[in-house]
Scaffold this active site. Structure first.
Site, PDB file in Angstrom:
ATOM      1  N   ASP A 214       0.859  -1.192   0.000  1.00 47.95           N
ATOM      2  CA  ASP A 214       0.000   0.000   0.000  1.00 47.95           C
ATOM      3  C   ASP A 214       0.893   1.239   0.000  1.00 47.95           C
ATOM      4  O   ASP A 214       2.015   1.178  -0.499  1.00 47.95           O
ATOM      5  CB  ASP A 214      -0.946  -0.065   1.209  1.00 47.95           C
ATOM      6  CG  ASP A 214      -2.229   0.723   0.990  1.00 47.95           C
ATOM      7  OD1 ASP A 214      -2.158   1.833   0.435  1.00 47.95           O
ATOM      8  OD2 ASP A 214      -3.318   0.240   1.368  1.00 47.95           O
ATOM      9  N   HIS A 237       2.141   2.134  -3.131  1.00 46.76           N
ATOM     10  CA  HIS A 237       1.201   3.109  -3.684  1.00 46.76           C
ATOM     11  C   HIS A 237       1.716   4.541  -3.573  1.00 46.76           C
ATOM     12  O   HIS A 237       0.950   5.490  -3.591  1.00 46.76           O
ATOM     13  CB  HIS A 237      -0.172   2.973  -3.020  1.00 46.76           C
ATOM     14  CG  HIS A 237      -0.837   1.650  -3.293  1.00 46.76           C
ATOM     15  ND1 HIS A 237      -2.085   1.322  -2.808  1.00 46.76           N
ATOM     16  CD2 HIS A 237      -0.417   0.581  -4.007  1.00 46.76           C
ATOM     17  CE1 HIS A 237      -2.396   0.094  -3.209  1.00 46.76           C
ATOM     18  NE2 HIS A 237      -1.398  -0.384  -3.930  1.00 46.76           N
TER      19      HIS A 237
END
Ligand SMILES: *[C@@H]1O[C@H](CO)[C@@H](O)[C@H](O)[C@H]1NC(C)=O
Ligand SMILES: *[C@@H]1O[C@H](CO)[C@@H](O)[C@H](O)[C@H]1NC(C)=O
Ligand SMILES: *[C@@H]1O[C@H](CO)[C@@H](O)[C@H](O)[C@H]1NC(C)=O
Length: 390
Positions: A214, A237
């Site tokens: 993430d 991310h």
């Protein structure tokens, strides 16, 4: 008789002084002296807790919790290293490996596995490792390491792998520095953010490597004066401000500075994301000297953040202003290299792009483009061209 008693009294006093000095001086609290076995099988949670309790009561000038090298300590249930401690500065020499349990404990939402709370002047060093054995917990809500209300914090050289949820979370801290961290989790592991920051001021993160499932770093509500330099992020991310304004929340984030970072094979690079319906602001945000290598969304402002299927357009939004993206170089895997998707009721203002060169990976033969809605500001030397900016 009298002199005999007198002499004994003196001796006792001397002995007392020596003992007190010895206790004052012994600033070392080795978990193995408190019963930790370090064989990777015995649950050493209680020993960690006991060693910390003794350290925290110590009046020596820099009491140190020792997690010795060459051993693997199973910490099978959540441990909270609570302050305030007697000494104004305490340290942890984290040289060994700490591993999580093979199964999860029953715990409330958001419980952290290892938490330092209300400890001022804490410094952690020693190149130790945290191994979360996260795969078994990826469905739970527990983060690996949390710092809550810790002012003047320094963390140097820690490695964390396969955290159950985020690797590190920082909440309500003032003046913290993190450097030479290595945080890793598989690309497809859910919610394994590198570092989450909320309600904190003056946080510096430098020279670190994060490869996660993430956000490498997420900067959330109540945070200001964050400086991130020398971070290599990917997979993951990217470095995100937000998501802000969920469920109508008011958000306050400002003075965020990201410099000399590399994004490699990440979903996003520099991202600011807000939900519809929030209020407040995210402003004075700079990303500069950024290297991109196969990044899906290198530059992304999304005021319609909606990870689920549908979110109502609520009219209100967290305002985004005074943002600088400068000196970006590299490749994207999607043709939409720059996306500025701002709210129609609260447009983004003073958005600045300068010296940007983003190309498609096939030697720049495919055209990349920018998407722009309700964003105002300036751009210069920017490829692809961002038509809505002056
Ligand atoms: C944080 O650092 C600043 C600047 O060094 C200092 O003025 C301030 O007192 C510090 N605050 C805390 C809570 O340590
Ligand atoms: C940029 O970051 C890298 C680490 O990724 C570091 O080695 C290098 O020294 C940094 N450069 C500058 C100019 O700070
Ligand atoms: C921008 O936001 C609108 C409104 O939610 C959405 O319909 C559109 O797909 C978004 N565009 C991009 C490029 O993300």
């Amino acid at each position: 008789m009298k002199s005999w008693r007198f002499r004994n009294g003196i001796l006792a006093a001397i002995l007392f002084v020596i003992l007190s000095l010895a206790m004052l001086g012994s600033g070392s609290f080795d978990v193995t002296s408190y019963g930790a076995v370090g064989d990777g099988k015995t649950d050493d949670s209680k020993a960690f807790q006991d060693a910390w309790a003794a350290l925290c009561q110590s009046s020596s000038s820099q009491p140190t919790l020792q997690i010795p090298r060459g051993k693997t300590f199973l910490v099978g249930s959540p441990v909270s290293f609570e302050g305030p401690c007697k000494s104004p500065s305490v340290s942890v020499k984290w040289a060994g490996t700490v591993i999580g349990p093979q199964k999860t404990w029953k715990g409330g939402d958001g419980d952290s596995w290892l938490e330092f709370a209300n400890v001022d002047g804490l410094s952690i060093s020693g190149n130790g490792k945290i191994y979360g054995q996260g795969a078994i917990w990826w469905k739970t809500c527990s983060g690996a390491l949390r710092f809550r209300s810790c002012n003047r914090l320094r963390v140097l050289g820690l490695k964390s792998a396969d955290s159950p949820r985020n690797h590190i979370s920082i909440t309500n801290c003032i003046n913290a520095t993190f450097s030479n961290l290595k945080l890793t989790a598989p690309e497809d592991s859910p919610n394994t953010d590198g570092i989450d920051i909320a309600n904190s001021i003056n946080i510096q993160i430098s020279n670190s490597l994060m490869a996660t499932g993430d956000d490498c770093i997420a900067i959330n509500d109540g945070t200001s004066h964050v400086k991130i330099t020398g971070l290599t992020c990917g997979p993951g991310h990217g470095i995100s401000v937000g998501s802000l304004g969920k469920e109508g929340d008011e958000a306050v984030v400002e003075n965020i500075y990201v410099k000399n970072c590399t994004f490699a094979n990440t979903d996003n690079g520099a991202r600011i994301k807000t939900w519809q319906g929030g209020s407040g602001f995210a402003r004075k945000i700079t990303y500069e000297d950024i290297q991109l290598d196969n990044v899906r969304n290198p530059i992304l402002i999304d005021q319609y953040y909606c990870p689920h299927q549908t979110c109502a357009n609520k009219g209100k939004a967290v305002g985004i202003s005074d943002v600088w993206f400068s000196n970006f170089q590299g490749t994207t895997v999607d043709r939409s290299a720059i996306t500025l998707n701002c709210s129609n009721t609260v447009p983004c203002t003073n958005i600045n792009l300068n010296n940007i060169k983003i190309t498609a990976p096939t030697n720049g033969r495919e055209e990349v483009f920018a998407i722009c809605n309700n964003a105002y500001g300036k751009s210069s030397d920017t490829v692809p061209v961002v038509s809505c900016l002056k």
